[in-house]
Scaffold this motif. Sequence first.
Motif, PDB file in Angstrom:
ATOM      1  N   ASN A 675      12.337  70.667 -20.913  1.00 17.47           N
ATOM      2  CA  ASN A 675      13.564  69.876 -21.012  1.00 17.47           C
ATOM      3  C   ASN A 675      13.913  69.603 -22.471  1.00 17.47           C
ATOM      4  O   ASN A 675      15.097  69.577 -22.849  1.00 17.47           O
ATOM      5  N   ALA A 676      12.899  69.366 -23.310  1.00 18.16           N
ATOM      6  CA  ALA A 676      13.168  69.155 -24.730  1.00 18.16           C
ATOM      7  C   ALA A 676      13.732  70.413 -25.366  1.00 18.16           C
ATOM      8  O   ALA A 676      14.633  70.346 -26.219  1.00 18.16           O
ATOM      9  N   ARG A 707      17.237  78.384 -14.426  1.00 13.49           N
ATOM     10  CA  ARG A 707      15.832  78.502 -14.829  1.00 13.49           C
ATOM     11  C   ARG A 707      14.914  78.267 -13.637  1.00 13.49           C
ATOM     12  O   ARG A 707      13.910  78.968 -13.453  1.00 13.49           O
ATOM     13  N   LEU A 708      15.251  77.242 -12.799  1.00 16.31           N
ATOM     14  CA  LEU A 708      14.434  76.967 -11.620  1.00 16.31           C
ATOM     15  C   LEU A 708      14.470  78.142 -10.647  1.00 16.31           C
ATOM     16  O   LEU A 708      13.457  78.507 -10.045  1.00 16.31           O
ATOM     17  N   THR A 709      15.684  78.754 -10.507  1.00 16.19           N
ATOM     18  CA  THR A 709      15.803  79.900  -9.602  1.00 16.19           C
ATOM     19  C   THR A 709      14.912  81.051 -10.075  1.00 16.19           C
ATOM     20  O   THR A 709      14.180  81.662  -9.291  1.00 16.19           O
ATOM     21  N   TRP A 710      14.977  81.330 -11.375  1.00 18.66           N
ATOM     22  CA  TRP A 710      14.125  82.408 -11.898  1.00 18.66           C
ATOM     23  C   TRP A 710      12.656  82.053 -11.780  1.00 18.66           C
ATOM     24  O   TRP A 710      11.816  82.924 -11.523  1.00 18.66           O
ATOM     25  N   LYS A 711      12.333  80.786 -11.989  1.00 21.75           N
ATOM     26  CA  LYS A 711      10.934  80.362 -11.853  1.00 21.75           C
ATOM     27  C   LYS A 711      10.445  80.619 -10.428  1.00 21.75           C
ATOM     28  O   LYS A 711       9.345  81.131 -10.203  1.00 21.75           O
ATOM     29  N   GLU A 712      11.281  80.266  -9.423  1.00 24.94           N
ATOM     30  CA  GLU A 712      10.903  80.492  -8.025  1.00 24.94           C
ATOM     31  C   GLU A 712      10.791  81.985  -7.728  1.00 24.94           C
ATOM     32  O   GLU A 712       9.903  82.419  -6.984  1.00 24.94           O
ATOM     33  N   ILE A 754      16.041  95.827  -9.018  1.00 21.55           N
ATOM     34  CA  ILE A 754      14.976  95.784 -10.018  1.00 21.55           C
ATOM     35  C   ILE A 754      15.443  94.919 -11.186  1.00 21.55           C
ATOM     36  O   ILE A 754      16.531  95.127 -11.726  1.00 21.55           O
ATOM     37  N   SER A 755      14.600  93.960 -11.579  1.00 18.40           N
ATOM     38  CA  SER A 755      14.876  93.095 -12.728  1.00 18.40           C
ATOM     39  C   SER A 755      14.064  93.567 -13.921  1.00 18.40           C
ATOM     40  O   SER A 755      12.882  93.881 -13.799  1.00 18.40           O
ATOM     41  N   MET A 756      14.741  93.614 -15.092  1.00 18.89           N
ATOM     42  CA  MET A 756      14.092  94.027 -16.329  1.00 18.89           C
ATOM     43  C   MET A 756      13.374  92.846 -16.980  1.00 18.89           C
ATOM     44  O   MET A 756      13.666  91.689 -16.690  1.00 18.89           O
ATOM     45  N   PRO A 757      12.441  93.126 -17.903  1.00 19.59           N
ATOM     46  CA  PRO A 757      11.688  92.031 -18.538  1.00 19.59           C
ATOM     47  C   PRO A 757      12.569  91.009 -19.235  1.00 19.59           C
ATOM     48  O   PRO A 757      12.234  89.824 -19.274  1.00 19.59           O
ATOM     49  N   GLY A 758      13.708  91.442 -19.803  1.00 19.50           N
ATOM     50  CA  GLY A 758      14.583  90.492 -20.483  1.00 19.50           C
ATOM     51  C   GLY A 758      15.135  89.426 -19.561  1.00 19.50           C
ATOM     52  O   GLY A 758      15.549  88.352 -20.017  1.00 19.50           O
ATOM     53  N   ASP A 759      15.144  89.686 -18.244  1.00 16.77           N
ATOM     54  CA  ASP A 759      15.660  88.699 -17.301  1.00 16.77           C
ATOM     55  C   ASP A 759      14.649  87.607 -16.984  1.00 16.77           C
ATOM     56  O   ASP A 759      15.014  86.440 -16.832  1.00 16.77           O
ATOM     57  N   PHE A 760      13.369  87.967 -16.864  1.00 17.89           N
ATOM     58  CA  PHE A 760      12.404  86.984 -16.381  1.00 17.89           C
ATOM     59  C   PHE A 760      11.334  86.588 -17.395  1.00 17.89           C
ATOM     60  O   PHE A 760      10.702  85.551 -17.242  1.00 17.89           O
ATOM     61  N   ILE A 761      11.105  87.373 -18.445  1.00 20.83           N
ATOM     62  CA  ILE A 761      10.053  87.032 -19.415  1.00 20.83           C
ATOM     63  C   ILE A 761      10.333  85.716 -20.133  1.00 20.83           C
ATOM     64  O   ILE A 761       9.434  84.877 -20.277  1.00 20.83           O
ATOM     65  N   PRO A 762      11.593  85.439 -20.635  1.00 20.88           N
ATOM     66  CA  PRO A 762      11.818  84.153 -21.317  1.00 20.88           C
ATOM     67  C   PRO A 762      11.503  82.953 -20.436  1.00 20.88           C
ATOM     68  O   PRO A 762      10.886  81.985 -20.882  1.00 20.88           O
ATOM     69  N   ALA A 764       9.486  82.937 -17.836  1.00 19.93           N
ATOM     70  CA  ALA A 764       8.042  82.925 -17.601  1.00 19.93           C
ATOM     71  C   ALA A 764       7.292  82.328 -18.783  1.00 19.93           C
ATOM     72  O   ALA A 764       6.301  81.610 -18.616  1.00 19.93           O
ATOM     73  N   GLU A 765       7.756  82.620 -20.010  1.00 18.87           N
ATOM     74  CA  GLU A 765       7.086  82.058 -21.182  1.00 18.87           C
ATOM     75  C   GLU A 765       7.276  80.551 -21.264  1.00 18.87           C
ATOM     76  O   GLU A 765       6.373  79.817 -21.652  1.00 18.87           O
ATOM     77  N   ARG A 766       8.478  80.069 -20.900  1.00 11.31           N
ATOM     78  CA  ARG A 766       8.725  78.626 -20.990  1.00 11.31           C
ATOM     79  C   ARG A 766       8.014  77.857 -19.881  1.00 11.31           C
ATOM     80  O   ARG A 766       7.647  76.693 -20.071  1.00 11.31           O
ATOM     81  N   THR A 767       7.798  78.474 -18.729  1.00 17.19           N
ATOM     82  CA  THR A 767       7.167  77.784 -17.595  1.00 17.19           C
ATOM     83  C   THR A 767       5.668  78.021 -17.511  1.00 17.19           C
ATOM     84  O   THR A 767       4.995  77.436 -16.669  1.00 17.19           O
ATOM     85  N   GLY A 768       5.135  78.872 -18.369  1.00 13.60           N
ATOM     86  CA  GLY A 768       3.695  79.137 -18.329  1.00 13.60           C
ATOM     87  C   GLY A 768       3.294  80.216 -17.353  1.00 13.60           C
ATOM     88  O   GLY A 768       2.107  80.574 -17.270  1.00 13.60           O
TER      89      GLY A 768
END
Length: 968
Positions: A675-676, A707-712, A754-762, A764-768
Motif C-alpha cells: 500500500n505504501a 493487483r488483487l486479481t493478478w495476485k489471485e 497465455i500471459s507473459m512475464p511482464g503481466d504477472f512478475i511485477p 508477484a514481486e510486490r506480493t512475495g
Amino acid sequence: MSQGENHKNTPFFSLKWKVVFIFSLVLIVVNAGLAGLGYQQLREQFAQQQKQIRQQQIQELHALIRDSFNELEQIASLIPSMAPVLSTNDSMTVRLAKIFAEQSATLEFDWGLDEAHYFSVENKLLFSWRPAINMERFGPMIQGVNNSEQPDTQLDCSDLCRQYVAVPVLHAGQKNGVLLLSRLVADVVISFKDITGADIAIISHEMGKNWGKTRYRYLTEWNRQVVALTNPETNMPLLLNVSGNYPFDELFENGREIANASHHYNLRSIQISRDDSNSATHFLIINDITQAVSHITRATQNNLLFGLFGFLISEFLLLLLLWRPLNRLLLVSKSLPLLAHNAYSEARAMHRTSGRSWHKDEIDIAGETTLELSHTLESLHHEIKQQTQNLIQRGRELTRERDFVTGLLNSAQVIILTQDCDGQILTLNPQGKKCLESNSRPEQYQAQNFFQLITQGSERALLHRSIDALKAGLSLAYQHDSRISSGDGGYRSISWVHSRLPGENTSGNPIILSVGLDITDREKAEQQLAWLANHDPLTELYNRRYFQRAFEDILSRANRYHHSVALVFFDLDQFKYINDTSGHQAGDAMLRVVAERLHQLTRSSDLLARLGGDEFAIVIPETDVKGAIQVAEKILEDLRQISLPTKGRSHRISTSIGIVMYPEHGNTVQDLMSNADLSMYQAKESGRDRWYLFALDDQMREQMSARLTWKEKIEQALTDSAFFLHYQPILEIKTGLISHYEVLVRMREKDGSISMPGDFIPVAERTGLIHSIDRFVLREAIGQLAELQKSTNNEINLSINLSGRVVDDPELLPLLKQLLKLSGVNPHNLVFELTETATLADMASAEQLMHELRDLGCRFAMDDFGVGFSSFYYLRELPLDIVKIDGSFIRQLPNSPEDQVFVRALTAMASGLMKKTVAEFVEDKETLNLITEIGVDYAQGYYIGKPQPAIIIPQSEHDLAFSTSKFT
C-alpha cells in the motif's frame, strides 16, 4: 645356465600342500558319489511308491464308477414297481408320470437322479422328466437296448458330465419299452477325493451348451473343457499352467511330475469312456507330492552337509598332523642356503629351536645345528656393527628433532613461549617478540611476567588458578581467550593454550608451554560480516532484509500494546538522470548525502533503511497520521536543500513519499509495503516532490483490484500447476552451433490464454509470490536439463532468469543444492541471469549470491546490461561470466552509429575482462552480421529462433548447427 640357477628358477610347491590337495580330491569324489547314489535310490523308491499309488487310485476310480452304474441300474429296475394301485388300463407312460410326479423328491435327493426318459418299443420318446434328451446321441443306445433287452450304460460329459443307464421295461411279461435314467458324476468325484485324498478333474473334448471357450475352465492349448474339479482354487491355475507347457497325450500315456508355485504334483490321465478317440472323456488324477519331494531334497542336502562336515574335519586333522613338522622342515631347507651366502641374521630369523628335550626328532637336531653354526660365525662382527648403527641412527634423530623445533619456533605464525609457574617468561619465539615488542628493547620480554600481559584483572586471577592446577597435575591443558597490550599501544586478541612440559627448571618447578594464536583480524572480520548482513555498505543504513525483520517486531509490539505505527516509503525523483549524466560515482555520492540527512531527521526509536536502488523507508512507532505527515514534510523540505556539484553541473534532488498507517491500512508487513508503494506512485503521478496518504479512492480501488486479481491468478496458477516453460535458442556465433537455451516462464489462464512475464512478475514481486515462481522455474529447468543429459551426448546449457527478489529468498540456495544432488546435473551447464537493476538494488546480497552460485560450479550472467553508465564499474567488480547487452542497443544497431560505438566499447571491455557477451533482440540478418563483425560471442532473438515449449534433442552436429546461408 648352471645347475644352481636351474634350481632357483624351478617353481616350489610345498610337500604338505601336495598331500592336502590329493587327499581333498579323493574326499570330494567319494562324498559326491555317496550323495548322488543316495539321491538316486530315494528317487527310485519314490517312483515305485508313486506307481503303486497310481494303480490303486485307478482301480478305486473304476470301482466307484462301476458301482455307481450298478446302483443306477437297480434304481431303474425299482421305479416301475413304485407306482400305486392303478387301473389295468393305465399305460406304462401314465404309470411313470405318476411315479415321478409323486416320488420326485425321493428320486432326486435320496437316489440322486438328474433326469429320466421313457421310450416305446419303436424307440419313440413317450415321457421325459427334467432336461430334454439329445436323440442323436442316445438314439443308438435306446435302439440297442430294445433289440437286446439288456441294460446299457454311457458316460456323457458334453454338458455337465452325467452317467446314463438304459433299462428295458417289462409289463405283464411283455417288453414295454426302455427307461433311461441319469445322475451327475459329482458323487463319484467326491467319493474318490474322500477315499484317496487325491484331487481329480474331469476333462472333456466336447463343448456343452453350458460351457464356452470364454469360461475360465476352458484349456485353450489342449482344446478341452474342465467339466468337474476338486479344490478348484488351487488346481485350476495348475491346469492352466500345465496345459500351456505339456501336451495332453503325455499325461495320458505316462503321467507327469510338475512343479508349480513352490508345490510338486503328479498328474495322470485316465480314459473312462469306451470311446478311444482323442475326443473321449478323461479323468485327470492330481496328487500333491510336495512333502515327498521335500523329504528327498532334505535327505540329499543332509547327506551333502554331513559329507562336507566330514571333509572339513578330515582336512583339519590332516593339516593338524602335517603342518608343524613340514613347516619346521621347510624352515631348515630355507635357512641352509642363507648360511652359504653369509646371511646369518636372515637364517636365525627364519628358524628357532623348539626347546624340546625328551622327544626331539631329526628336524629339531638339524635346526639346532643351523642356529649354532650361525652364532659361531657372526657373534663378534654383528655386535660391533649393531652398536655403530645405533649411534648413527640416534645422532640423526637428534639432529632432525633440533631442526624441527628450531624451524617451528622461527616460522610458526603463533606466539610460543615458556614460563614458570609464577608467570616469568623463560623463552619467546620471533613471532611472539613481534607481537609484544615495544619501543624499548625487545630483550626486555625475556624477564617480563606473563600475567602482566593480560589487560583485564579478573582474567589474571582465573589464570593464576588454572596455572596452579597445571603445576599440581590436576589438569593436562587450559585454553582461554584474552586481550593483551601490544607494543604499538593497542590491544590484540589472543587465543591461548597452556600445557605442562615434562621436566623442571633450575628452581625445581614445572615449566608451562603457552601457545597463542592472534585472532584480532578474525574478530574484526566477523564483526564486519555481521554488520554487512544487516546494513547497506554504501549508505550504512539498514538493508531490506533487516528492515523486514525489524518491521515485523515493531508490528508485534504495536499489536500487543494497541499502538499505531506509520510507514513512510519513498524514492528519489529522477535519480536515474544523475547516473546517466554524471556517472555512478555521482549517484553513489548523492545516496550517501541523502542517507546522512535522513539519519539526522529520524529518532533513535525510528527504523530507517535503504530498501534498494533509490528506495528508502522509515517506520515511526507510536505515532498518528499527523506525526507521520510532519516527518514526510520535513523530509521533503530537507531533501530540497541538497545540492551536489559534479562535473560543472549541480544536481538537486526531490522525493515522492507514500504514507500508510497501521492498523488502518494493513495488518502485515507485506500489505503495508504494498500500500505504501501504491501511495508513493500516486504521489509521483500527482507531480512528484510531495507526499500522499494512502486512501482507497476509485482509481486506487481499481489499481488495488487489478493487483488483487493478478495476485489471485498467480496463486491459482501455482495451485493448478498452470506455469510452464519455453526455451529460446542462443547461437554461438563463432561456431554456428546452438547448444544454449534461455528458460522463459509463461502462465496459462483459465480461458486458455497465455500471459507473459511482464503481466504477472511485477505483482508477484510486490506480493512475495515471486519466490514460489522462482522455485518452480528452478525445479522444472533442472529436471529438463537432467533428462536432456541422459538422452543425448551433446552438451546443452540452460540460462535461468532470477527475479530481483531472489536475494531475499533464504531457501533458494539450499533448494538448488538439493536439486543438483538428486538430479546429477553438471552445475557448469546452468547459467543464472539477474538484471542489472536487481543487482544494484542490494549490491552486497547480490554479490554474495553470485559467489555462492559460482562455488557450486554454476555460471552467472547479468541481463539488460548497459542501461546505466554505472554498468562498467560493476562489470569489473562482480563475479560475472556472461554479459547480456540490453536489447535497446541492438534493435536499431544497423542504423544507429551511437549504439554501434557503445556495443563495441562494451564488447571490448567484457572481452578484456574474460567475459562472454550475448546480444539480445537480433531480429534480422543485417544485425547478426554486424554483431559478428563487432566480436559479440552469442546472439539471441527471433532471427535465431523463437521461444518453444520444448527443446528438440539434436541427433548430430549438423542438427546443432545454425544455417550457414543466413550469414551470406
